[in-house]
Design a protein around this motif. Sequence first.
Motif, PDB file in Angstrom:
ATOM      1  N   GLU A 246       2.451  26.674   1.635  1.00 52.38           N
ATOM      2  CA  GLU A 246       2.024  25.365   2.245  1.00 52.38           C
ATOM      3  C   GLU A 246       2.675  25.165   3.361  1.00 52.38           C
ATOM      4  O   GLU A 246       3.976  25.109   3.435  1.00 52.38           O
ATOM      5  CB  GLU A 246       2.001  24.061   1.349  1.00 52.38           C
ATOM      6  CG  GLU A 246       1.529  22.880   1.988  1.00 52.38           C
ATOM      7  CD  GLU A 246       1.400  21.847   1.097  1.00 52.38           C
ATOM      8  OE1 GLU A 246       2.010  21.832  -0.005  1.00 52.38           O
ATOM      9  OE2 GLU A 246       0.830  20.728   1.575  1.00 52.38           O
TER      10      GLU A 246
ATOM     11  N   ASP B 197      -6.405  18.328  -2.437  1.00 51.00           N
ATOM     12  CA  ASP B 197      -4.807  17.928  -2.374  1.00 51.00           C
ATOM     13  C   ASP B 197      -4.641  16.627  -3.328  1.00 51.00           C
ATOM     14  O   ASP B 197      -5.433  15.768  -3.290  1.00 51.00           O
ATOM     15  CB  ASP B 197      -4.180  17.837  -0.954  1.00 51.00           C
ATOM     16  CG  ASP B 197      -2.972  17.978  -0.736  1.00 51.00           C
ATOM     17  OD1 ASP B 197      -2.057  18.280  -1.917  1.00 51.00           O
ATOM     18  OD2 ASP B 197      -2.232  17.758   0.187  1.00 51.00           O
TER      19      ASP B 197
ATOM     20  N   LYS C 103      -5.796  21.076  -6.375  1.00 47.31           N
ATOM     21  CA  LYS C 103      -4.034  21.200  -6.373  1.00 47.31           C
ATOM     22  C   LYS C 103      -3.893  19.745  -6.986  1.00 47.31           C
ATOM     23  O   LYS C 103      -3.919  18.599  -6.488  1.00 47.31           O
ATOM     24  CB  LYS C 103      -3.863  21.033  -4.773  1.00 47.31           C
ATOM     25  CG  LYS C 103      -2.204  21.577  -4.797  1.00 47.31           C
ATOM     26  CD  LYS C 103      -2.019  21.683  -3.226  1.00 47.31           C
ATOM     27  CE  LYS C 103      -0.491  22.030  -3.098  1.00 47.31           C
ATOM     28  NZ  LYS C 103      -0.093  22.172  -1.831  1.00 47.31           N
TER      29      LYS C 103
ATOM     30  N   ASN D 109      -2.629  21.056   5.885  1.00 50.69           N
ATOM     31  CA  ASN D 109      -2.950  19.676   5.636  1.00 50.69           C
ATOM     32  C   ASN D 109      -3.769  19.056   6.678  1.00 50.69           C
ATOM     33  O   ASN D 109      -3.747  19.181   7.782  1.00 50.69           O
ATOM     34  CB  ASN D 109      -1.482  18.757   5.487  1.00 50.69           C
ATOM     35  CG  ASN D 109      -0.886  19.113   4.360  1.00 50.69           C
ATOM     36  OD1 ASN D 109      -1.347  18.820   2.987  1.00 50.69           O
ATOM     37  ND2 ASN D 109       0.364  20.065   4.358  1.00 50.69           N
TER      38      ASN D 109
ATOM     39  N   GLU E  77      -6.000  21.979   3.038  1.00 51.36           N
ATOM     40  CA  GLU E  77      -5.833  20.720   1.698  1.00 51.36           C
ATOM     41  C   GLU E  77      -6.211  19.500   2.447  1.00 51.36           C
ATOM     42  O   GLU E  77      -5.903  18.948   3.507  1.00 51.36           O
ATOM     43  CB  GLU E  77      -4.304  20.681   1.672  1.00 51.36           C
ATOM     44  CG  GLU E  77      -3.765  21.942   1.297  1.00 51.36           C
ATOM     45  CD  GLU E  77      -2.254  21.783   0.784  1.00 51.36           C
ATOM     46  OE1 GLU E  77      -1.623  20.566   0.492  1.00 51.36           O
ATOM     47  OE2 GLU E  77      -1.798  22.882  -0.059  1.00 51.36           O
TER      48      GLU E  77
HETATM   49 CA    CA Z   1      -0.509  19.152   0.853  1.00 50.85          CA
END
Ligand code: CA
Length: 765
Positions: free
Chosen positions: A544, A665, A686, A603, A635
Amino acid sequence: MFQILVILLILLILSMVVCVLASCKKNVQNCRNVVHLIWMAIITSACYTAFILVPVGHHRLATFLDGLYFLSTDWLAVYLLLFTVAYTRVEPPSVLPRRVIGFLAGLDSVSLAVNTFTHHMFELEAAVNEKLKITYWNIQLKPLHYVHRVFVYTIVMYSLAALLYRLVKAPRMYKMRYMGLLAQLVGVAGVNFLCYIMDAQFDYSVILYASMALSVCYFTLYASPRVLLERMHSTIIRDSVIGFIAYDENGKCIDINPVARNFFPDSDDLHGAAEKYLERWEEEHEGNAGGIMGEDRKITRGNAQMHIYVTYQKFTDEKGRVLGSCFQFEDRTEVVRKFKEEQYRITHDMLTGLLNRNAFEEEAEKVLADAKEPYYMVCSNVKDFKLVNELYGADVGDRLLIAQAKMITAALDEKTVVARIFADKFCILMPKERFHEKEVYEQIEALRKLDLVSSFKLHYYIGVYEIRDVTEPVWTMYDKAIMAIDTMRGNYGQTICFYQDELLEHIMKEKEVLGEFDRAIEERQFHMFLQPQIANDNSIVGAEALVRWIHPERGMVSPGLFIPTLEKAGLIHKLDLYMWESAARKLEEWKKSGIEKYSISVNISTKDFYYLDICDTFRELAEKYDFDIKKLKLEITESALMENIQENMRTLDGLHALGYEIEIDDFGSGYSSLGMLKDIHADILKIDMIFLQETKNVERSSTILKNIIAMSKELGMPVITEGVETKEQVEFLVTVGCDMFQGFYFARPMLVEHFEEQYCDEQTA
Ligand code: CA
Ligand code: C2E
Ligand code: CA
């Protein structure tokens, strides 16, 4: 007799000189004509006086002076005409007669002057009056002299006619002034004519010139029509909008005008009531010496209240004896109403009727000055109120504010001060114990139920500051309550926030972040860190991308300290673009170096959806960099997806069409986790670290985790759990079927170089 005549003439001449000098200073209409006329009368009288004083033997001088006298009567007549025309305003129809008259007067004057030598108009001869024992000049008139007389008499007749005309036409009160002058003129002309036909030794009419000049002077320059003045005064008083009552020296009412009558509407005996009013006034103001007194009084008429300004004035003579008195009543109801209205306008907010900014400060200071209990400064603000106005119109926005104002005022008492400070910002100063959070929530709920903005999610922020120092400036208190609101911005979960001193520090930090952000981007102070993601067979599948700010002075700053600030300020998309591009570039680089195994998850913030066209941005990235699209994972938090579900679904479809994979996420941290799964087509789930961190309800958390994983399996979605810190956690997750892990147990986020050193060398090797 002769001496008396001479003395009289000299005295009259002197009096005319005084009169003309006094008149010169006056600056009134027709003054010039009056002065000219009197000067002419003086010259005429002087010529005549000089003539009769010429002793026997000086025949030529006598003839000259008598000629001069006749000559000046010409001009006296001319100036009389000019005066009467101006005084009576009976004008000759054109300028021609004036010119003719001037010409004739000039001709006659020359003729009279030449007569000293030619004797064609008159001749003198010395004569003796035996009875009076005087010598005098006897005059023998020649036919040409009659031309002079006719000329003079014609002009006088015209003047007489003009005065007569005015006398007839003028209103009664003005007749006197024309009558007086007319009588004088008739007198002069009559005596002159009599002297002529009776062949008198002297022309006695000269004596009357002076009195005529004086009365001309009086009527034109001094006399003011008393009757007119009195009538004007009484009309003004009768028609005045001011009430007026006059009393004599004994307090007896002698006049009361119509407006003043209205003050005694129920009274049959108006004068009696007015007298009683005076008595009461004097009782109330006993010992007051007098002069002029005034005061405001309120009286009730029907249902209405009137504001009257009463003035009482006593009139005294030079010795201080009372002559009478009067009242004046001025109705100031309208003035007071307008004043109050203006005051209201200055101190109130016109839309809601609450106090405005200026008045709030003043009132709040007053209340705090005698506060005996702790107080709160409470501010409210509607989230995205601008949007309400834009979407539903200002009218709906206004109605919402009015409803809010009504609700606030209905719930509060006199110890509170409420104001609308600006737009949707309300401010309330209230005793601490009056503030109940439950009540606030109920009110907000009631406002939502009004259904003014049906599809809009009305969210209120309430900032509360507990006042510890009542001498602190009101606006500082207000700012602190607003600061509390500012810390909640963009956060739907929170409605009320209490100010704490740390907030100030926090806000200063936020300011610092925002101030430095642009430069930090430019100078590439932001760095992409990678945290490995591990599959349950212990292999690294990817990482990530997590941002770190490596500040030149403060060192490494973690995202928790600047991401929320950037989100609030609407700047996060700039940082995210930078991060996405870094990830894409890295994937391209890896691809070129033959590292094709690892994916990078980036993200996407909720706010990115507002500021960017996400699909376009990622299409461009895919065009710009050569990498396997599936390796750049996106995400998106569940709360971001839930915010505008329809629109976001379209975005997700667009991203899928491009070939990207989506991870949900922080799954489980929001409210609507389970329900959303059926609607949202994501590729990977996630799970939020909250389930692993739960220390109290380990059992429950494990059960939930187990079920989430089982369910996602059924939906065909691989699961990654973040925040894995211990071996036990890994073992448990493996047993429940979790596919991948991310957490400190495996590795912390690290510099890309470190990641590459650790994982790429080994892969390429
Ligand atoms: Ca994240
Ligand atoms: P997140 O997306 O949930 O990222 C995971 C966070 O958990 C990271 O915090 C990571 O360092 C931390 N973490 C990983 N393993 C563990 C563990 O075992 N125990 C604990 N306690 N924490 C662990 P980090 O890097 O501080 O980031 C915090 C949040 O900031 C992220 O939460 C993400 O929402 C946001 N963020 C980070 N980088 C970016 C970025 O580039 N763009 C955007 N929009 N947000 C970012
Ligand atoms: Ca997360």
